[in-house]
Design a protein around this motif. Structure first.
Motif, PDB file in Angstrom:
ATOM      1  N   TRP A 165      57.319  55.275 -23.596  1.00 46.27           N
ATOM      2  CA  TRP A 165      56.297  56.276 -23.256  1.00 46.27           C
ATOM      3  C   TRP A 165      56.576  56.736 -21.830  1.00 46.27           C
ATOM      4  N   ASP A 166      56.897  58.005 -21.669  1.00 51.85           N
ATOM      5  CA  ASP A 166      57.232  58.540 -20.353  1.00 51.85           C
ATOM      6  C   ASP A 166      56.649  59.945 -20.206  1.00 51.85           C
ATOM      7  N   GLU A 167      57.180  60.702 -19.257  1.00 51.70           N
ATOM      8  CA  GLU A 167      56.651  62.049 -19.005  1.00 51.70           C
ATOM      9  C   GLU A 167      56.785  62.953 -20.231  1.00 51.70           C
ATOM     10  N   LYS A 168      57.854  62.763 -21.009  1.00 50.95           N
ATOM     11  CA  LYS A 168      58.031  63.571 -22.217  1.00 50.95           C
ATOM     12  C   LYS A 168      56.918  63.292 -23.228  1.00 50.95           C
ATOM     13  N   THR A 169      56.551  62.022 -23.349  1.00 50.73           N
ATOM     14  CA  THR A 169      55.475  61.671 -24.275  1.00 50.73           C
ATOM     15  C   THR A 169      54.146  62.224 -23.783  1.00 50.73           C
ATOM     16  N   ASP A 170      53.911  62.124 -22.473  1.00 45.66           N
ATOM     17  CA  ASP A 170      52.688  62.708 -21.915  1.00 45.66           C
ATOM     18  C   ASP A 170      52.624  64.206 -22.205  1.00 45.66           C
ATOM     19  N   ALA A 171      53.755  64.895 -22.007  1.00 49.26           N
ATOM     20  CA  ALA A 171      53.793  66.337 -22.244  1.00 49.26           C
ATOM     21  C   ALA A 171      53.523  66.662 -23.718  1.00 49.26           C
ATOM     22  N   LEU A 172      54.108  65.872 -24.621  1.00 45.40           N
ATOM     23  CA  LEU A 172      53.872  66.072 -26.050  1.00 45.40           C
ATOM     24  C   LEU A 172      52.387  65.906 -26.382  1.00 45.40           C
ATOM     25  N   MET A 173      51.781  64.875 -25.823  1.00 42.17           N
ATOM     26  CA  MET A 173      50.360  64.628 -26.057  1.00 42.17           C
ATOM     27  C   MET A 173      49.504  65.788 -25.558  1.00 42.17           C
ATOM     28  N   LEU A 174      49.789  66.275 -24.368  1.00 40.29           N
ATOM     29  CA  LEU A 174      48.980  67.333 -23.775  1.00 40.29           C
ATOM     30  C   LEU A 174      49.192  68.664 -24.489  1.00 40.29           C
ATOM     31  N   ASN A 175      50.415  68.905 -24.954  1.00 37.61           N
ATOM     32  CA  ASN A 175      50.707  70.170 -25.642  1.00 37.61           C
ATOM     33  C   ASN A 175      50.140  70.201 -27.061  1.00 37.61           C
ATOM     34  N   GLU A 176      50.262  69.066 -27.784  1.00 36.12           N
ATOM     35  CA  GLU A 176      49.879  69.028 -29.200  1.00 36.12           C
ATOM     36  C   GLU A 176      48.447  68.543 -29.419  1.00 36.12           C
ATOM     37  N   SER A 177      47.955  67.685 -28.513  1.00 40.30           N
ATOM     38  CA  SER A 177      46.598  67.140 -28.606  1.00 40.30           C
ATOM     39  C   SER A 177      46.292  66.558 -29.991  1.00 40.30           C
ATOM     40  N   PRO A 178      47.072  65.563 -30.432  1.00 37.74           N
ATOM     41  CA  PRO A 178      46.852  64.989 -31.768  1.00 37.74           C
ATOM     42  C   PRO A 178      45.497  64.301 -31.874  1.00 37.74           C
ATOM     43  N   ILE A 179      44.972  64.285 -33.093  1.00 37.49           N
ATOM     44  CA  ILE A 179      43.680  63.643 -33.330  1.00 37.49           C
ATOM     45  C   ILE A 179      43.825  62.121 -33.345  1.00 37.49           C
ATOM     46  N   ARG A 180      44.909  61.638 -33.970  1.00 36.90           N
ATOM     47  CA  ARG A 180      45.136  60.202 -34.081  1.00 36.90           C
ATOM     48  C   ARG A 180      46.543  59.894 -33.555  1.00 36.90           C
ATOM     49  N   VAL A 181      46.678  58.757 -32.884  1.00 36.98           N
ATOM     50  CA  VAL A 181      47.976  58.317 -32.368  1.00 36.98           C
ATOM     51  C   VAL A 181      48.263  56.923 -32.902  1.00 36.98           C
ATOM     52  N   VAL A 182      49.482  56.740 -33.430  1.00 40.03           N
ATOM     53  CA  VAL A 182      49.910  55.440 -33.945  1.00 40.03           C
ATOM     54  C   VAL A 182      51.040  54.923 -33.069  1.00 40.03           C
ATOM     55  N   LEU A 183      50.850  53.762 -32.463  1.00 35.09           N
ATOM     56  CA  LEU A 183      51.870  53.133 -31.633  1.00 35.09           C
ATOM     57  C   LEU A 183      52.735  52.206 -32.477  1.00 35.09           C
ATOM     58  N   PRO A 184      53.969  51.937 -32.029  1.00 31.57           N
ATOM     59  CA  PRO A 184      54.822  51.000 -32.770  1.00 31.57           C
ATOM     60  C   PRO A 184      54.248  49.585 -32.759  1.00 31.57           C
ATOM     61  N   ILE A 185      54.876  48.705 -33.533  1.00 33.84           N
ATOM     62  CA  ILE A 185      54.385  47.335 -33.654  1.00 33.84           C
ATOM     63  C   ILE A 185      54.293  46.661 -32.286  1.00 33.84           C
ATOM     64  N   HIS A 186      55.334  46.785 -31.488  1.00 32.99           N
ATOM     65  CA  HIS A 186      55.298  46.304 -30.104  1.00 32.99           C
ATOM     66  C   HIS A 186      54.955  47.476 -29.207  1.00 32.99           C
ATOM     67  N   PRO A 187      54.145  47.285 -28.176  1.00 38.60           N
ATOM     68  CA  PRO A 187      53.724  48.414 -27.347  1.00 38.60           C
ATOM     69  C   PRO A 187      54.912  49.130 -26.715  1.00 38.60           C
ATOM     70  N   PRO A 188      54.845  50.459 -26.624  1.00 40.32           N
ATOM     71  CA  PRO A 188      55.956  51.195 -26.017  1.00 40.32           C
ATOM     72  C   PRO A 188      56.173  50.773 -24.570  1.00 40.32           C
ATOM     73  N   GLU A 189      57.404  50.881 -24.125  1.00 40.07           N
ATOM     74  CA  GLU A 189      57.682  50.664 -22.709  1.00 40.07           C
ATOM     75  C   GLU A 189      57.077  51.823 -21.930  1.00 40.07           C
ATOM     76  N   GLY A 190      56.320  51.512 -20.895  1.00 42.71           N
ATOM     77  CA  GLY A 190      55.617  52.547 -20.162  1.00 42.71           C
ATOM     78  C   GLY A 190      54.218  52.729 -20.717  1.00 42.71           C
ATOM     79  N   ALA A 191      53.427  53.549 -20.049  1.00 42.65           N
ATOM     80  CA  ALA A 191      52.045  53.777 -20.459  1.00 42.65           C
ATOM     81  C   ALA A 191      51.658  55.214 -20.145  1.00 42.65           C
ATOM     82  N   PRO A 192      50.634  55.739 -20.805  1.00 43.23           N
ATOM     83  CA  PRO A 192      50.258  57.134 -20.584  1.00 43.23           C
ATOM     84  C   PRO A 192      49.662  57.373 -19.203  1.00 43.23           C
ATOM     85  N   ALA A 193      49.824  58.595 -18.720  1.00 44.28           N
ATOM     86  CA  ALA A 193      49.206  58.981 -17.462  1.00 44.28           C
ATOM     87  C   ALA A 193      47.691  59.072 -17.656  1.00 44.28           C
TER      88      ALA A 193
END
Length: 256
Positions: free
Chosen positions: A37-65
């Protein structure tokens, strides 16, 4: 702009296929095939604004802003670490853990046990029947694996910390071993305990160790064993379509 129903994150093959299963149900789904989870993931979240988010079995490296998760209605996860726990709390989200959904756990345990057998045959380890097998841990994966091995003619003993699990194993006719190695004969250990509990140089010694728990596995830090194999994520490796189906169905059940 219409918000996508789901954003599924993770490189495991079952996550991409789970996205396809959800699309067949009529959902709009984005699959982000990375475990970071990095700046690209943050940008995807802000651009698409998904209703539900599913994380992998182990938490992603990094965390949201800060603020990135606030518009998400539901956050699904396998496990989370301290950084993700803090991020969820700051955004006011209570994660829903699919690894704790009872039906998913049992269905995933069945695939794990079958994947273990596929691994044994792939490694050329010989037949199951007539050999001594020790199952460490008697949760869902341990129970399913023990029953499958016995059905194939194996001699199976169980090593469990919980008195309740020990009693269950006894009631099903399995042998019982102690953690001090008492009564142990040379055998093959299948670990399902998710902790670093085993010192192979201790009295509890086995010729082979197959570890079905998640990394870092069952060996104590600094310990080694010549015939130790860590085998995580077997459902996704051997049965990605079926593993994806049971994951997508679990997510839908938890979403109701």
């Amino acid at each position: 702009m219409t918000r996508p129903d789901w954003l599924i994150i993770g490189s495991d093959a079952r996550f991409k296929k789970a996205a396809a299963h959800l699309r067949k149900k009529g959902f709009t789904v984005i699959h982000h095939g990375r475990d970071q989870w990095d700046e690209k993931t943050d940008a995807l979240m802000l651009n698409e604004s998904p209703i539900r988010v599913v994380l992998p079995i182990h938490p992603p490296e990094g965390a949201p802003a800060p603020g990135v998760l606030e518009k998400v209605s539901c956050l699904f996860a396998g496990r989370i670490d301290a950084a993700w726990k803090e991020a969820a709390e700051l955004s006011g989200k209570t994660p829903r853990f699919y690894l704790q959904e009872e039906r998913f756990i049992w269905e995933n345990a069945c695939l794990t046990a079958e994947g273990f057998l596929a691994t044994l045959y792939q490694f050329g380890e010989g037949p199951i029947a007539g050999r001594q097998w020790i199952i460490a841990g008697y949760g869902r994966v341990g129970k399913t694996t023990a029953r499958l091995l016995r059905a194939m003619g194996a001699e199976v003993s169980v090593l469990a910390r919980s008195p309740l699990q020990t009693a269950e194993a006894l009631s099903e006719g399995f042998g019982i071993l102690e953690f001090d190695g008492a009564g142990l004969r040379d055998g093959i250990l299948v670990n399902t305990i998710p902790s670093q509990w085993l010192d192979p140089s201790s009295p509890f010694y086995t010729s082979r160790i197959y570890d079905l728990a998640s990394a870092p596995g069952c060996l104590k830090p600094g310990s080694v064993h010549e015939y130790y194999r860590l085998l995580p994520a077997l459902p996704g490796r051997y049965f990605p379509d079926e593993a994806a189906r049971i994951l997508s169905e679990a997510l839908c059940r938890m979403d109701n």
